[in-house]
Design an enzyme around this catalytic site. Structure first.
Site, PDB file in Angstrom:
ATOM      1  N   GLU A 149       0.811  -1.211   0.000  1.00 14.90           N
ATOM      2  CA  GLU A 149       0.000   0.000   0.000  1.00 14.90           C
ATOM      3  C   GLU A 149       0.848   1.267   0.000  1.00 14.90           C
ATOM      4  O   GLU A 149       0.398   2.320  -0.475  1.00 14.90           O
ATOM      5  CB  GLU A 149      -0.934   0.013   1.223  1.00 14.90           C
ATOM      6  CG  GLU A 149      -1.976  -1.084   1.242  1.00 14.90           C
ATOM      7  CD  GLU A 149      -3.038  -0.921   0.162  1.00 14.90           C
ATOM      8  OE1 GLU A 149      -3.344   0.239  -0.187  1.00 14.90           O
ATOM      9  OE2 GLU A 149      -3.529  -1.938  -0.344  1.00 14.90           O
ATOM     10  N   GLU A 204      -1.436   9.679   0.236  1.00 14.09           N
ATOM     11  CA  GLU A 204      -1.763   9.301  -1.128  1.00 14.09           C
ATOM     12  C   GLU A 204      -1.081  10.252  -2.116  1.00 14.09           C
ATOM     13  O   GLU A 204      -1.076  11.478  -1.933  1.00 14.09           O
ATOM     14  CB  GLU A 204      -3.281   9.357  -1.309  1.00 14.09           C
ATOM     15  CG  GLU A 204      -3.763   8.917  -2.673  1.00 14.09           C
ATOM     16  CD  GLU A 204      -5.273   8.872  -2.755  1.00 14.09           C
ATOM     17  OE1 GLU A 204      -5.801   8.698  -3.877  1.00 14.09           O
ATOM     18  OE2 GLU A 204      -5.923   9.013  -1.699  1.00 14.09           O
ATOM     19  N   ASN A 248     -14.552   6.363   7.211  1.00 11.94           N
ATOM     20  CA  ASN A 248     -13.508   5.530   7.800  1.00 11.94           C
ATOM     21  C   ASN A 248     -12.717   6.290   8.866  1.00 11.94           C
ATOM     22  O   ASN A 248     -12.349   5.714   9.897  1.00 11.94           O
ATOM     23  CB  ASN A 248     -12.561   5.011   6.712  1.00 11.94           C
ATOM     24  CG  ASN A 248     -13.135   3.833   5.961  1.00 11.94           C
ATOM     25  OD1 ASN A 248     -13.857   3.018   6.530  1.00 11.94           O
ATOM     26  ND2 ASN A 248     -12.835   3.744   4.673  1.00 11.94           N
TER      27      ASN A 248
END
Length: 379
Positions: free
Chosen positions: A232, A241, A279
């Protein structure tokens, strides 16, 4: 002066005894003096190098066996480059150098068949044969004989001192099955944000993680988590990100609490790249941290980042049918952890290259931890 190379280690023959002793001492993290303690030496399946029936008779087989803390599994490293238990030395039968030559316990004589080098890859190598201590047939059955074999880099040739010294690694912090040295080996180019201390501090949030089932299962779960994390984050390189164009897309306005930190505030962060306002809300509620209001804590505080990764791993099914934690503890297989993290995009043939990347990480990490990968690697 002529030299001979042993898997990256070059030893002058005239200095072989001193060099072997020093290398054993260095990589087992003990001083190079006579009979310094190593303790148990663990290998495939989390089992121990063991002297059969705890006998110190010459010719007693040395084998793999359940770790039990007995004297038959208590090894010392001596300054002359020998490994000793019950007052005798780890010895190659008939001074053999061929693949498959068995090892035994024998009176210490200082011969070349009793000399051992431990290298940074956790191989225990006999310099004369230039071969590795090896578990026959890759079996984890109690009583499986140990032998020497051409060094392959496989898990049946990887060893860790599990007593006070840790095979060149300090004792795992807080009982975590991955030592700091092993963590560094897994992530040699990681971002300094992803600290080992941050990870071990986060473990208190989910004490069952890598702490359930057998020693093998514990190590497999740790390896599985870190393998997915590595995938990831590009090897723990990326904290946030990289595609900033995605940032405004992670606000679900249909949630009653909205996006108080701003529409573009809930982009992927941390080891599992936590994203979406819902989340952040769920993870923050579970961890007792208001991440909905301050999602930037996940990129500022290492322990918080690791906790969000552990939150997902231990509590969320994602697109799968079980949490990744349960997948490993119940031995459903590494493939189920992929399904729970990103199965809707990767599994069932959707992106086999991404699946293979995760599996490659996992296989490398279980090798570092000295266990097999188990079954059902693919999803």
């Amino acid at each position: 002066m002529p030299r001979k190379t042993f898997r990256g280690l070059s030893l002058a023959r005239s200095a072989v005894v001193l060099a072997v002793g020093a290398l054993l001492a260095t990589l087992f993290a003990v001083p190079a003096s006579a009979a310094d303690p190593v303790g148990q030496i663990t290998g495939l399946g989390g089992k121990c190098v063991d002297v059969a029936a705890a006998s110190n008779a010459n010719g007693t087989p040395v084998q793999l066996y359940d770790c039990n803390g007995s004297g038959a599994q208590s090894w010392t490293v001596a300054g002359d480059g020998t490994l000793r238990a019950l007052g005798k030395c780890l010895d190659i039968v008939e001074r053999g150098t061929a693949d498959g030559s068995l090892v035994q316990l024998w009176d210490c004589g200082g011969g070349a068949n009793q000399q051992w080098v431990v290298n940074s890859a956790r191989d225990i190598v006999n310099p004369q044969a230039n071969k590795c201590l090896d578990v026959q047939n890759r079996s984890t059955a109690n009583g499986t004989r140990l032998q020497i074999w051409t060094c392959t880099g496989q898990s049946n040739q990887k060893w860790t001192a599990a007593g006070t010294s840790g095979g060149g690694n300090p004792p795992p912090a807080g009982g975590f099955v991955v030592s700091e040295s092993q963590f560094n080996q897994m992530f040699p180019g990681r971002n300094s944000f992803y600290t080992y201390s941050g990870l071990t501090a986060a473990l208190s949030a989910y004490p069952g993680f890598a702490n359930s089932g057998s020693d093998t299962v514990k190590r497999q779960e740790a390896a599985a988590f870190l393998a997915n994390v590595s995938h990831e984050t590009g090897g723990l390189v990326h904290v946030v990100e990289q595609n900033t164009a995605n940032y405004p897309h992670y606000c679900d306005p249909n949630q009653s609490y909205g996006c108080p930190a701003g529409q573009a505030a809930y982009y992927g962060r941390g080891p599992i790249q936590l994203s979406w306002n819902f989340n952040y809300k769920a993870a923050g509620d579970a961890l007792g941290i208001n991440l909905l209001a301050d999602p930037w804590r996940v990129e500022r505080e290492s322990a918080v980042a690791w906790k969000t990764g552990l939150w997902y791993w231990n509590t969320q099914n994602g697109p799968g049918t079980m949490t990744p934690h349960n997948a490993m503890v119940n031995q459903a297989g590494f493939g189920q952890t992929i399904r729970s993290i990103n199965g809707s995009l990767e599994c069932d043939g959707r992106n086999p290259a991404q699946v293979q990347s995760r599996i490659n990480n996992y296989q490398r990490f279980v090798q570092i931890l000295g266990v097999g990968p188990g079954n059902n690697l693919y999803c």
